[in-house]
Write an enzyme that holds these catalytic residues in place. Structure first.
Site, mmCIF file in Angstrom:
data_model
loop_
_atom_site.group_PDB
_atom_site.id
_atom_site.type_symbol
_atom_site.label_atom_id
_atom_site.label_comp_id
_atom_site.label_asym_id
_atom_site.label_seq_id
_atom_site.Cartn_x
_atom_site.Cartn_y
_atom_site.Cartn_z
ATOM 1 N N ASP A 305 0.389 -1.068 -0.216
ATOM 2 C CA ASP A 305 -0.205 -0.160 -0.053
ATOM 3 C C ASP A 305 0.861 1.182 0.329
ATOM 4 O O ASP A 305 0.778 1.731 0.865
ATOM 5 C CB ASP A 305 -1.363 0.221 1.515
ATOM 6 C CG ASP A 305 -2.299 1.326 0.892
ATOM 7 O OD1 ASP A 305 -2.348 1.880 -0.506
ATOM 8 O OD2 ASP A 305 -2.475 1.542 2.528
ATOM 9 N N CYS A 345 -2.655 4.594 -4.760
ATOM 10 C CA CYS A 345 -3.299 6.143 -4.993
ATOM 11 C C CYS A 345 -3.377 6.911 -5.557
ATOM 12 O O CYS A 345 -3.565 7.970 -5.355
ATOM 13 C CB CYS A 345 -3.488 6.377 -3.185
ATOM 14 S SG CYS A 345 -1.976 6.790 -3.083
HETATM 15 N N1 SAH Z 1 -0.977 0.733 4.881
HETATM 16 C C1 SAH Z 1 -1.198 2.027 6.016
HETATM 17 C C2 SAH Z 1 -1.188 3.305 4.551
HETATM 18 C C3 SAH Z 1 -0.024 3.115 4.131
HETATM 19 S S1 SAH Z 1 0.169 4.763 3.639
HETATM 20 C C4 SAH Z 1 -2.738 1.727 6.408
HETATM 21 O O1 SAH Z 1 -3.693 0.931 6.032
HETATM 22 O O2 SAH Z 1 -2.631 2.494 6.923
HETATM 23 C C5 SAH Z 1 1.917 4.823 3.179
HETATM 24 C C6 SAH Z 1 2.947 4.919 4.263
HETATM 25 O O3 SAH Z 1 4.397 4.065 3.279
HETATM 26 C C7 SAH Z 1 3.150 5.731 5.249
HETATM 27 O O4 SAH Z 1 3.389 5.191 6.284
HETATM 28 C C8 SAH Z 1 5.146 5.738 4.907
HETATM 29 O O5 SAH Z 1 5.657 6.348 6.429
HETATM 30 C C9 SAH Z 1 5.567 4.949 4.255
HETATM 31 N N2 SAH Z 1 6.622 5.098 2.570
HETATM 32 C C10 SAH Z 1 7.018 5.983 2.370
HETATM 33 N N3 SAH Z 1 7.612 5.332 1.232
HETATM 34 C C11 SAH Z 1 8.476 4.985 1.970
HETATM 35 C C12 SAH Z 1 9.224 3.496 1.146
HETATM 36 N N4 SAH Z 1 10.076 3.832 0.291
HETATM 37 N N5 SAH Z 1 9.703 2.798 2.191
HETATM 38 C C13 SAH Z 1 8.988 2.072 3.422
HETATM 39 N N6 SAH Z 1 7.639 3.348 4.029
HETATM 40 C C14 SAH Z 1 7.901 4.427 2.676
#
Ligand code: SAH
Length: 401
Positions: A305, A345
């Site tokens: 996600d 998204c």
């Molecule tokens: N699945 C979650 C929402 C995910 S939002 C839920 O249900 O609440 C996306 C997340 O990805 C965020 O927490 C952000 O910190 C993280 N993120 C963004 N880029 C990233 C990367 N390259 N590696 C690891 N995490 C990342």
């Protein structure tokens, strides 16, 4: 503070009225022939066709590419305090099923253009409302909007999370702070489908929680009994809590944010899942998954996600490569029969394109996979038929052969 008075006219070029007549709420600079009456940015204007016939009424901001956002197609409708109250009440009414569900106390009350309130987001977290005022038109009407929210929804407080970059396009800065009511708590506890979640709406991502995934998270239990689950881009553990609820054997959460993972651990504990073997890995999903691949680790269920990789249509190509890489890695980490919950998204990535990207990943991974579900955003994030841009979240549940 903007007045309720219409202070200008926006005359469209000949042949450019159709989208407005079809009730699309945006007017781009290219469709405009001239502006009369010298309205200030944020003011109300009437939109007329080349023959000067009334089409619609909205607010103007000449600093933005979207010069007018339409509020009404009815010449007799005043854009006053009563208007904001009525529109917010209408949006809130459509959330009746969620409001009546005692197991869910967090949901989106107003989804901007898709609820016929351009620029305005309102999320409810229990007794708290968190708003985003994304355009000058709504930011300068904060007073009647907050008044209506307080009157209709009786919150303990209304908190503003307008600390987002899109406001720059409107000539607005970032804002974060209390608009009305009690001092905001550091952490508030909400329920989603009966599960408890800690939300930091002052500092968390978006307005604090990814409300749009509620219905998709609820599918996890069907697939997670006895499973080794990898929750990639886990944030505060939304998907993991549901996986644990079905008796997952192990949970591996990956996120680049230490604060998010800390909250995820607390969310699992809050629901009594401290006994599930849990590994929280702070790091970049791409490199962590590559590491798992070289260790030969396999999972039964993977959730992918990621954040919005494409913010504009120009970024779609680069984003597509990132989505493909992530999906390729995930497919290589799944047992035969494993499930992949994969999402995008990015509004600029259509469901069609997303499926093609995932197909490309499967080809490269040399894995056959079947779609067993096609997913989208939750029911509190509706898409007005007149505003297809409101559809942004898409997802697939795949069964790997
Ligand atoms: N699945 C979650 C929402 C995910 S939002 C839920 O249900 O609440 C996306 C997340 O990805 C965020 O927490 C952000 O910190 C993280 N993120 C963004 N880029 C990233 C990367 N390259 N590696 C690891 N995490 C990342």
């Amino acid at each position: 503070m903007s007045s309720d008075r219409v202070s200008g006219l926006v005359i469209l070029q000949r042949g450019r009225s159709k989208p407005v007549q079809q009730r699309h709420p945006w007017i781009f600079s290219g469709a405009i022939d001239r502006i009369e009456g010298d309205p200030a940015d944020g003011d109300l204007v009437d939109v007329r066709d080349a023959g000067r016939n009334f089409l619609a009424r909205g607010y103007i901001n000449q600093r933005s590419q979207i010069v007018v956002r339409i509020l009404s197609w009815d010449q007799d409708e005043q854009i006053d305090a009563q208007f904001w109250r009525e529109r917010i009440r209408r949006a809130d009414d459509t959330r009746g099923a969620l409001a009546a569900n005692v197991g869910t106390t967090a949901y989106r009350v107003v989804h901007a253009e898709s609820d016929y309130l351009p620029g305005l987001i309102v999320d409810r977290y229990g007794d708290w409302l968190v708003v985003q005022l994304l355009t000058l038109g709504v930011a300068s009407r904060q007073a009647p909007i907050v008044e209506a929210l307080v009157e209709l929804l009786s919150p303990r407080g209304v908190y503003e999370r307008s600390d987002v970059d899109v406001r720059g396009k409107e000539g607005l800065g970032r804002r974060n702070g209390l608009l009305w009511g009690d001092e905001a708590p550091e952490i508030t506890t909400v329920l989603e489908n009966g599960w408890g979640f800690l939300v930091d709406f002052q500092r968390g991502h978006k307005t604090g929680f990814y409300l749009d995934q509620r219905e998709n998270r609820a599918l996890m239990p069907f697939h997670c009994g006895g499973a080794d689950v990898l929750d990639a881009f886990a944030y505060s553990g939304g998907f993991s809590v549901y996986a644990a609820s079905a008796g997952a054997k192990s949970l591996t959460l990956v996120d680049s944010s230490a604060q998010a993972l800390e909250l995820a651990g607390r969310n699992l504990a809050l629901n009594g899942f401290s006994n599930c073997t849990t590994d929280c890995v702070e790091g970049d999903v791409f490199s962590v998954l590559r590491g798992f691949r070289s260790q030969g680790r396999l999972f039964d269920v993977i959730v992918l996600d990621p954040p919005k990789f494409a913010h504009t249509t120009r970024e779609v190509q680069r984003a597509s490569r990132a989505y493909k890489d992530a999906n390729l890695l995930a497919m290589q980490l799944l047992h035969p029969g494993g499930r992949l919950f994969t999402f995008s998204c990015s509004g600029g990535v259509s469901p069609d394109l997303f499926q093609k990207i995932v197909f490309g990943a499967a080809l490269d991974a040399q894995r056959d996979a079947q779609i067993i579900r096609t997913l989208s955003q939750g029911i509190d994030h509706p898409v007005a038929l007149t505003f297809p841009e409101g559809a942004y979240l898409k997802g697939l549940v795949l069964r790997l052969v």
